[in-house]
Design a protein around this motif. Sequence first.
Motif, PDB file in Angstrom:
ATOM      1  N   PRO C 152       0.831  -1.196   0.006  1.00 29.12           N
ATOM      2  CA  PRO C 152      -0.016  -0.040  -0.025  1.00 29.12           C
ATOM      3  C   PRO C 152       0.740   1.386  -0.030  1.00 29.12           C
ATOM      4  O   PRO C 152       0.562   2.327  -0.506  1.00 29.12           O
ATOM      5  CB  PRO C 152      -0.994   0.045   1.094  1.00 29.12           C
ATOM      6  CG  PRO C 152      -1.047  -1.761   1.521  1.00 29.12           C
ATOM      7  CD  PRO C 152       0.379  -2.276   1.014  1.00 29.12           C
ATOM      8  N   PRO C 153       2.012   1.230   0.613  1.00 29.29           N
ATOM      9  CA  PRO C 153       2.691   2.605   0.733  1.00 29.29           C
ATOM     10  C   PRO C 153       3.357   3.016  -0.670  1.00 29.29           C
ATOM     11  O   PRO C 153       3.569   4.035  -0.852  1.00 29.29           O
ATOM     12  CB  PRO C 153       3.808   2.514   1.562  1.00 29.29           C
ATOM     13  CG  PRO C 153       3.436   1.404   2.562  1.00 29.29           C
ATOM     14  CD  PRO C 153       2.691   0.385   1.462  1.00 29.29           C
ATOM     15  N   GLU C 154       3.327   1.975  -1.404  1.00 29.10           N
ATOM     16  CA  GLU C 154       3.692   2.313  -3.122  1.00 29.10           C
ATOM     17  C   GLU C 154       2.639   2.623  -4.047  1.00 29.10           C
ATOM     18  O   GLU C 154       2.834   2.738  -5.035  1.00 29.10           O
ATOM     19  CB  GLU C 154       4.375   0.991  -3.528  1.00 29.10           C
ATOM     20  CG  GLU C 154       5.648   0.448  -2.730  1.00 29.10           C
ATOM     21  CD  GLU C 154       6.267  -0.746  -3.062  1.00 29.10           C
ATOM     22  OE1 GLU C 154       7.149  -1.432  -2.443  1.00 29.10           O
ATOM     23  OE2 GLU C 154       5.257  -1.641  -3.777  1.00 29.10           O
TER      24      GLU C 154
ATOM     25  N   GLU D  33      10.176   2.151 -16.610  1.00 27.84           N
ATOM     26  CA  GLU D  33      10.206   3.606 -16.169  1.00 27.84           C
ATOM     27  C   GLU D  33       8.898   4.185 -16.170  1.00 27.84           C
ATOM     28  O   GLU D  33       8.084   3.715 -16.942  1.00 27.84           O
ATOM     29  CB  GLU D  33      10.971   4.211 -17.447  1.00 27.84           C
ATOM     30  CG  GLU D  33      12.177   4.658 -16.978  1.00 27.84           C
ATOM     31  CD  GLU D  33      13.287   5.251 -18.283  1.00 27.84           C
ATOM     32  OE1 GLU D  33      12.516   5.786 -19.077  1.00 27.84           O
ATOM     33  OE2 GLU D  33      14.160   5.530 -18.105  1.00 27.84           O
ATOM     34  N   LEU D  34       8.549   4.766 -15.226  1.00 25.15           N
ATOM     35  CA  LEU D  34       7.285   5.530 -15.078  1.00 25.15           C
ATOM     36  C   LEU D  34       7.223   6.876 -15.689  1.00 25.15           C
ATOM     37  O   LEU D  34       6.249   7.112 -16.176  1.00 25.15           O
ATOM     38  CB  LEU D  34       7.054   5.765 -13.438  1.00 25.15           C
ATOM     39  CG  LEU D  34       5.881   6.448 -13.023  1.00 25.15           C
ATOM     40  CD1 LEU D  34       4.637   5.611 -13.379  1.00 25.15           C
ATOM     41  CD2 LEU D  34       5.936   6.849 -11.554  1.00 25.15           C
ATOM     42  N   LEU D  35       8.421   7.579 -15.645  1.00 25.09           N
ATOM     43  CA  LEU D  35       8.500   8.971 -16.428  1.00 25.09           C
ATOM     44  C   LEU D  35       9.572   8.789 -17.236  1.00 25.09           C
ATOM     45  O   LEU D  35      10.781   8.251 -16.949  1.00 25.09           O
ATOM     46  CB  LEU D  35       8.666  10.268 -15.405  1.00 25.09           C
ATOM     47  CG  LEU D  35       7.470  10.351 -14.332  1.00 25.09           C
ATOM     48  CD1 LEU D  35       7.826  11.168 -13.480  1.00 25.09           C
ATOM     49  CD2 LEU D  35       6.179  10.552 -15.266  1.00 25.09           C
ATOM     50  N   PRO D  53      -4.064  10.999 -15.645  1.00 25.88           N
ATOM     51  CA  PRO D  53      -4.856   9.951 -14.894  1.00 25.88           C
ATOM     52  C   PRO D  53      -4.433   9.477 -13.745  1.00 25.88           C
ATOM     53  O   PRO D  53      -3.059   9.846 -13.596  1.00 25.88           O
ATOM     54  CB  PRO D  53      -4.897   8.825 -16.038  1.00 25.88           C
ATOM     55  CG  PRO D  53      -4.288   9.080 -17.165  1.00 25.88           C
ATOM     56  CD  PRO D  53      -3.438  10.482 -17.040  1.00 25.88           C
ATOM     57  N   SER D  54      -5.023   8.850 -12.800  1.00 24.69           N
ATOM     58  CA  SER D  54      -4.532   8.464 -11.688  1.00 24.69           C
ATOM     59  C   SER D  54      -3.727   7.369 -11.718  1.00 24.69           C
ATOM     60  O   SER D  54      -3.630   6.363 -12.607  1.00 24.69           O
ATOM     61  CB  SER D  54      -5.562   7.673 -10.786  1.00 24.69           C
ATOM     62  OG  SER D  54      -5.487   6.792  -9.649  1.00 24.69           O
ATOM     63  N   GLY D  55      -2.390   7.631 -11.060  1.00 23.55           N
ATOM     64  CA  GLY D  55      -1.130   6.714 -11.338  1.00 23.55           C
ATOM     65  C   GLY D  55      -0.210   6.734 -12.358  1.00 23.55           C
ATOM     66  O   GLY D  55       0.570   6.115 -12.667  1.00 23.55           O
ATOM     67  N   SER D  56      -0.504   8.017 -13.044  1.00 22.43           N
ATOM     68  CA  SER D  56       0.437   8.535 -14.200  1.00 22.43           C
ATOM     69  C   SER D  56       1.769   9.000 -13.607  1.00 22.43           C
ATOM     70  O   SER D  56       2.664   8.868 -14.373  1.00 22.43           O
ATOM     71  CB  SER D  56      -0.252   9.504 -14.982  1.00 22.43           C
ATOM     72  OG  SER D  56      -0.817  10.461 -14.456  1.00 22.43           O
ATOM     73  N   GLY D  57       1.924   9.555 -12.478  1.00 25.45           N
ATOM     74  CA  GLY D  57       3.057   9.808 -12.080  1.00 25.45           C
ATOM     75  C   GLY D  57       3.157  11.428 -11.763  1.00 25.45           C
ATOM     76  O   GLY D  57       4.313  11.887 -11.487  1.00 25.45           O
ATOM     77  N   LYS D  58       2.082  12.036 -11.250  1.00 26.80           N
ATOM     78  CA  LYS D  58       2.042  13.389 -10.912  1.00 26.80           C
ATOM     79  C   LYS D  58       2.775  13.679  -9.556  1.00 26.80           C
ATOM     80  O   LYS D  58       3.483  14.586  -9.464  1.00 26.80           O
ATOM     81  CB  LYS D  58       0.469  13.879 -10.697  1.00 26.80           C
ATOM     82  CG  LYS D  58      -0.209  13.861 -11.845  1.00 26.80           C
ATOM     83  CD  LYS D  58      -1.734  14.318 -11.735  1.00 26.80           C
ATOM     84  CE  LYS D  58      -2.680  13.544 -10.919  1.00 26.80           C
ATOM     85  NZ  LYS D  58      -3.036  12.373 -11.402  1.00 26.80           N
ATOM     86  N   THR D  59       2.348  12.780  -8.661  1.00 26.76           N
ATOM     87  CA  THR D  59       3.163  12.926  -7.168  1.00 26.76           C
ATOM     88  C   THR D  59       4.429  12.613  -7.514  1.00 26.76           C
ATOM     89  O   THR D  59       5.326  13.198  -6.769  1.00 26.76           O
ATOM     90  CB  THR D  59       2.262  11.922  -6.354  1.00 26.76           C
ATOM     91  OG1 THR D  59       1.128  12.223  -6.169  1.00 26.76           O
ATOM     92  CG2 THR D  59       2.924  11.917  -4.961  1.00 26.76           C
ATOM     93  N   THR D  60       4.818  11.699  -8.226  1.00 26.97           N
ATOM     94  CA  THR D  60       6.193  11.295  -8.366  1.00 26.97           C
ATOM     95  C   THR D  60       7.105  12.567  -9.065  1.00 26.97           C
ATOM     96  O   THR D  60       8.059  12.707  -8.624  1.00 26.97           O
ATOM     97  CB  THR D  60       6.470  10.097  -9.233  1.00 26.97           C
ATOM     98  OG1 THR D  60       5.514   9.185  -8.918  1.00 26.97           O
ATOM     99  CG2 THR D  60       7.742   9.669  -9.616  1.00 26.97           C
ATOM    100  N   ASP D 179      -0.012  19.030  -3.971  1.00 28.57           N
ATOM    101  CA  ASP D 179      -0.557  17.979  -4.641  1.00 28.57           C
ATOM    102  C   ASP D 179      -1.983  17.605  -4.440  1.00 28.57           C
ATOM    103  O   ASP D 179      -2.174  17.336  -3.152  1.00 28.57           O
ATOM    104  CB  ASP D 179       0.491  16.851  -4.483  1.00 28.57           C
ATOM    105  CG  ASP D 179       0.126  15.484  -5.314  1.00 28.57           C
ATOM    106  OD1 ASP D 179      -0.503  15.646  -6.140  1.00 28.57           O
ATOM    107  OD2 ASP D 179       0.885  14.656  -4.773  1.00 28.57           O
ATOM    108  N   GLU D 180      -3.025  17.929  -5.247  1.00 29.10           N
ATOM    109  CA  GLU D 180      -4.365  17.580  -4.880  1.00 29.10           C
ATOM    110  C   GLU D 180      -4.905  18.327  -3.705  1.00 29.10           C
ATOM    111  O   GLU D 180      -5.146  17.752  -2.777  1.00 29.10           O
ATOM    112  CB  GLU D 180      -4.686  16.092  -4.834  1.00 29.10           C
ATOM    113  CG  GLU D 180      -4.364  15.093  -5.915  1.00 29.10           C
ATOM    114  CD  GLU D 180      -5.432  15.266  -7.015  1.00 29.10           C
ATOM    115  OE1 GLU D 180      -6.351  15.922  -7.122  1.00 29.10           O
ATOM    116  OE2 GLU D 180      -5.251  14.295  -7.727  1.00 29.10           O
ATOM    117  N   PRO D 181      -4.600  19.539  -3.608  1.00 30.02           N
ATOM    118  CA  PRO D 181      -4.739  20.363  -2.378  1.00 30.02           C
ATOM    119  C   PRO D 181      -6.464  20.464  -2.226  1.00 30.02           C
ATOM    120  O   PRO D 181      -6.655  20.874  -1.019  1.00 30.02           O
ATOM    121  CB  PRO D 181      -4.304  21.843  -2.564  1.00 30.02           C
ATOM    122  CG  PRO D 181      -4.325  21.933  -4.314  1.00 30.02           C
ATOM    123  CD  PRO D 181      -4.155  20.739  -4.730  1.00 30.02           C
TER     124      PRO D 181
END
Lengths: 300, 300, 243, 243
Positions: C152-154, D33-35, D53-60, D179-181
Motif C-alpha cells: 500500500p505505501p507504494e 520507467e514511470l516517467l 490519470p490516476s497513477g500516471s506519475g503526478k506525485t512522483t 498535490d491535489e490540495p
Amino acid sequence: MSLRASLVHFIAGDPQAARVVPPTGFTVWLTLFSAAAMAFLAVFALALSLATGRLAERWGSELARSSTVRISAPAGQMAAQTETALKLLKTTKGVARARALDADEQSALLEPWFGPGLAIDALPIPQLIEIIEEGEGFDAMGLRLRLAAEVPGAVLDDHTRWRRPLVQAAARLRLLGWLSLLLIGGATAAMITLAAKAALAANAQVISVLRLVGARDSYIARAFMRRFTWRSFIGAVLGVALGCGAIAMLPAADPGGGFLTGLGFQGLHWLIPLIIPPLAAFAGFVATRGAARKTLKEMP
Amino acid sequence: MSLRASLVHFIAGDPQAARVVPPTGFTVWLTLFSAAAMAFLAVFALALSLATGRLAERWGSELARSSTVRISAPAGQMAAQTETALKLLKTTKGVARARALDADEQSALLEPWFGPGLAIDALPIPQLIEIIEEGEGFDAMGLRLRLAAEVPGAVLDDHTRWRRPLVQAAARLRLLGWLSLLLIGGATAAMITLAAKAALAANAQVISVLRLVGARDSYIARAFMRRFTWRSFIGAVLGVALGCGAIAMLPAADPGGGFLTGLGFQGLHWLIPLIIPPLAAFAGFVATRGAARKTLKEMP
Amino acid sequence: MPLVRHSKAEIVVFGERPVINLENVAYSYGGGELLSDITLKLQPGSFHFLTGPSGSGKTTLMKLCYGALTATSGQVTLFEEDVRGMSRDDLALIRRRIGVVHQDCQFLDHLSVAENISLPLMVSGRDDLKQSANLKELINWVGLSPRAGALPPELSGGERQRAALARAVIMSPDVVLADEPTGNIDWEMSQRLLRLLIELNQMGRTILIATHDLALIRAVKTQVQARVLRISKRRLHLAGADL
Amino acid sequence: MPLVRHSKAEIVVFGERPVINLENVAYSYGGGELLSDITLKLQPGSFHFLTGPSGSGKTTLMKLCYGALTATSGQVTLFEEDVRGMSRDDLALIRRRIGVVHQDCQFLDHLSVAENISLPLMVSGRDDLKQSANLKELINWVGLSPRAGALPPELSGGERQRAALARAVIMSPDVVLADEPTGNIDWEMSQRLLRLLIELNQMGRTILIATHDLALIRAVKTQVQARVLRISKRRLHLAGADL
Ligand SMILES: Nc1ncnc2c1ncn2[C@@H]1O[C@H](COP(=O)(O)OP(=O)(O)OP(=O)(O)O)[C@@H](O)[C@H]1O
Ligand SMILES: Nc1ncnc2c1ncn2[C@@H]1O[C@H](COP(=O)(O)OP(=O)(O)OP(=O)(O)O)[C@@H](O)[C@H]1O
Ligand SMILES: [Mg+2]
Ligand SMILES: [Mg+2]
C-alpha cells in the motif's frame, strides 16, 4: 475468554491471524534481547541458589562433625569414662554416631602446635569424642546435665554458637538467590508488557483497519500474543544457552577456592535451566494478553 | 558533527527542538524501566566488587598474620633459639613484625583441645612466633634455609599454599563484579539503542513532516537525543535510589556471617553509586545519537 | 417510494425495516453539539448522497452509521440492533455486513494490495477459492491489476482510494458507506467506480456516499434513483432539485 | 512569455533562471520507467497545473521537484543547484524555500493545528512576533480559526488539507508545490484557497498544482495566466486549449 480457553485457542489456533501483524520492528529485538538478558541472569541466579544450597548443607554438616566431648580424667579412669560417655551418647536423641578419636587422629589435630614428632602418650592430653548429629541435632543442655551426672571429667563443646551464624549466612545467600529469581521474573514480565504495549501503540493503524473490516478483538489480541510469546521463548532459549555456556566455562570446583568455584551446576541440576524458556514464554503470553486486552479496550 | 560539538550543542541547545517529538509512548516507560533496572543491578554489582575487594584484603591479611615459626627445643635452649629467630626475622625482607606468643596466648590457642585448665608450663610445647608480612611477603625458601642454619629447632609454617587459592577466589569474585558491571553497562546501552530505534521507527511520520518543512537532520536527532538522555538519567536515578535503599536495608556486617553480610557500602563508598546516573545519561546520549544518525541516514 | 419532509428537517423514508436507523441523534466531540436532532432511515436498496461544507460533520455522521462513534443522545440501530447494547464482538459481526471506505484510506502496510483487499474474507474465515476468482475480477475492475502485488505505501493517492473501495465491497455487504471515495480520482475512473456501486445497489444493497463533488452526484442521478442529503447548521436536510 | 512546443514533448518556457529545472529526467521505482525524458522549466512567477490519470506519475514528478526523489537519469536543478550534489543539510535549506502540500497531509499529531502551521518558522528559527500576526491572519483565511487549538487527528479531511496549505505558504516561499490540495474541499472553499495561491503568484511566487479537477483549472484560467501540463504515456505534454 478464560485463561485456559485462550491458551487452548492460542495453541490450536489459526496461524493466519499472526500474519496481520507486521513482522518486523525494533520491539521484536527489544523483546528478544530483554528475554535473553533476563534468562541469562536467571541462569546465574539459579546457579547461585543451588550452590548456596549445597554450601549451607556442607557448612552445616562440617560444623556438626566438629561437635566434641572432651574428657579430662586421671590416666586410670580415662578408658572407663570414655566408655560411659560413648554409651550415654548412643542413647541420646539427635546423635547419629559418637566415636572416640584414636591416638593418631589426636596427634594429627595437635600437629600444627607441637610439630610432627609429638609423643602423644607422654602428654596428659584429654580424650576427644567426635559426635555426628542427625536431624535437628541433640539437646545440648540436656546432654550436658547427663554428662555432668555420669561422666565427671566430660566437657561438651557443641559449637552451636559458631554454627548458627554461618548456616544463617548461607540461608540468607540462598534467599537472596531466590529473591533475585523472583525479581528477574517480575522485571521480565514488566519489560515484555511494556514492549507489547509499545508494539500495540505503534500498530494503532493495524488495529483500526482490522476492526474496520470486522475482526473480533480476540482475533487481534491473538495475533499479537502469538508473536510476543514466540519471541520471549526464542529470547529465553538464547539467554539460557549463553548462561549455561558461561557457567560451564567457570573454573571447576576447587577445595581451596571454596564458595565461588562451586558456582556451577552439578549433575542433573543442569536440566533445571531448561524450564526457563517455557516459563518465559508463559510470562510473555500472560503479559501480552493483559496488555492487548487493556489496549484494545481503551482504543475507540 | 563531532561528539564533543554535538554534546555542547546538546547542552546549550534549543529546548524547542525537543517539543517536536511526541512526549509520550511506551518507549518512554521502557527506557525508564530499563535504565532503572540496570542502575539497580549496577549498584549491587558495585557493592559486590567493593565488598570482595575488602574481603580479599582481609583474607590476605588474616592469613598473613597466621604465618608462624615453631621452635621445638630442649627447655634450656628455648629462650636463646627464640631470641636468635626473632633477630633473624627482623632482618628478613618482607617481614613487618615478628613476635613470640606469650604463655597465655599459647594456651588460648590450645584450649579447644585440652580444656581451659591447661597448665602450659608443665607441657613440653613448642614456642610459636607470629610473623606479620608486608608488601609481597617474604621469600619462604630463603628464610627456611637461614633458619635451618642458625636455629636448628625452628620450623617455618608460611601457609602460602593455603592463602593462594583463597586470595585467588576473592580476586575472581571481584573480577566477576567488574565484569558484571561491564555487562550491565553494555546491556543498558543496547536496550537504550533498541528503545531509541523503536521510537524513531514509530515516529517515521514525525521525521518526514520535519524534513518536509526544512528541518536539518541534526535538529531532528537532537530532539530525540534530548528525550532519551533525560529518560536514561531519570531512570538511573530511580534505580540507584532503590538499589542503595535495598543495600542499606541488608543486615549490618556481622563477624559470624562473614562474606555476605559485609555486602553494604562503607563510608565514602556510598558516594560511588552517584556516578551511575551521569554515566547512564551519557550512554543514553551516545546510544541515541548513533541510532538517530543511522535511522535518519537510512530513511528516504 | 413516498418521501415526506418534516418541518424539523427529519428525513424519513417510509418502508419496512431500515438497515440503518438514526432517531433524534445528536453528537458532540466534547465541545458544542456538531450534529443535532438527526433522523435518518436507510431503507434496504436505497442510494443516498451526503453533502455539506468541509467540517460540517459528514464523516462524523458516517461513523455513527457503522458504530465507530456512539451518539451523545438519541438512538442508533444497525440491522435492528441498538448500538448501545452491543458488545465489541457483536459490533465486529455487524461490520462484516457494512463495507466502509474511510476518507483517509488505511491499510495493513506489510500486506500486498490484493491481500489487503481480501482482508475482510480473511478475518471472517471465508478465504476460499470461489472468492479468489471474484477478487481477481474486482481488482481488475478498479484498475489495480498491475499493482495487485505492490504494498500500500507504494500506491498513488487514487490507487489507494480504489483499493479501499474494492476492500469495502469484496464481501458484497448489505450496506456500503463511502466517504469521499473519489477525492483523488480522475473523472473517467470515478465514473467506473460509481458503476460498480450502482450495480451493487441494483442487487439490493444500500449505498451512502459522502462527497463534495456535485458533478458526480449529477452524473449518478441520471442512472439511479438517488437522494441527496445535506448537512448544514448541524441539521440534516433533503437537498432540493437544484442539484 | 513566448512558448515553444518541441516535437519531443518538452515544455520549455523561455526566460532567465528557472527556479526548478528538470532536464531529460527519467524516473523508475524499480520496475519499468514511470516517467521518461521529462523536461520542465519553472520560471519565477509562473503558474502551472499538472494533470493526468490516476497513477500516471503526478506525485512522483512533484517529489522530483523538491528533492524527495532523485531522478534515475537526467538532471534536476533547484535554484540553480544540482540535486545530486546536495547534502541533506543543503536540501533542508532548499526545502525552506519550497512550500509543499502533500497528497496525504501529515502533521505532528501532538502539536496543535496552529503550531503545525507555524512549524516551518519554528524549524528555521524565525518564530517571532511579526510572524505570529501573519499566522493568525492566514489561519483565518483558510477558515481554521475555530479549530486552531485542536490536534490534527481531530480535524476533518478538508480541514487537514487547508492546514497543510497554510503550512506550505506560511514562510512565503519562492515556490509552492501543491498535490491535489482540494481533493476533500467543497467548491467555495477551494475557490478561496486558490485566491490565496493566485495572490502569492502575483507577488512573484512560482506555483505548481497537481489536480484532476478540471473545473478548478478552468476557474483559475480566467484569473491568471496559467499553463496546464499533462502526463500521459510516461511523457509530459502541454495540454491544449480544450481546457
Ligand atoms: N476526534 C475529534 N475530536 C474533536 N473534534 C473533531 C474530531 N473529529 C472531527 N472533529 C471536528 O468535527 C467537525 C466535523 O468533522 P467531520 O470530519 O465530520 O467533517 P466532514 O463533514 O467530514 O468534513 P470534510 O468534508 O472536511 O471531510 C470538524 O470541525 C472537526 O474538526
Ligand atoms: N514507492 C513506490 N514504489 C513503487 N511504486 C510506486 C511508489 N510510489 C508510487 N508508485 C507507483 O507509481 C505510479 C505513479 O504514482 P504517483 O503517485 O506518482 O501517481 P499520481 O499521478 O500521483 O496518481 P494519483 O492521481 O492517483 O495520485 C503508481 O502506479 C504507483 O503505484
Ligand atoms: Mg470528512
Ligand atoms: Mg498523486
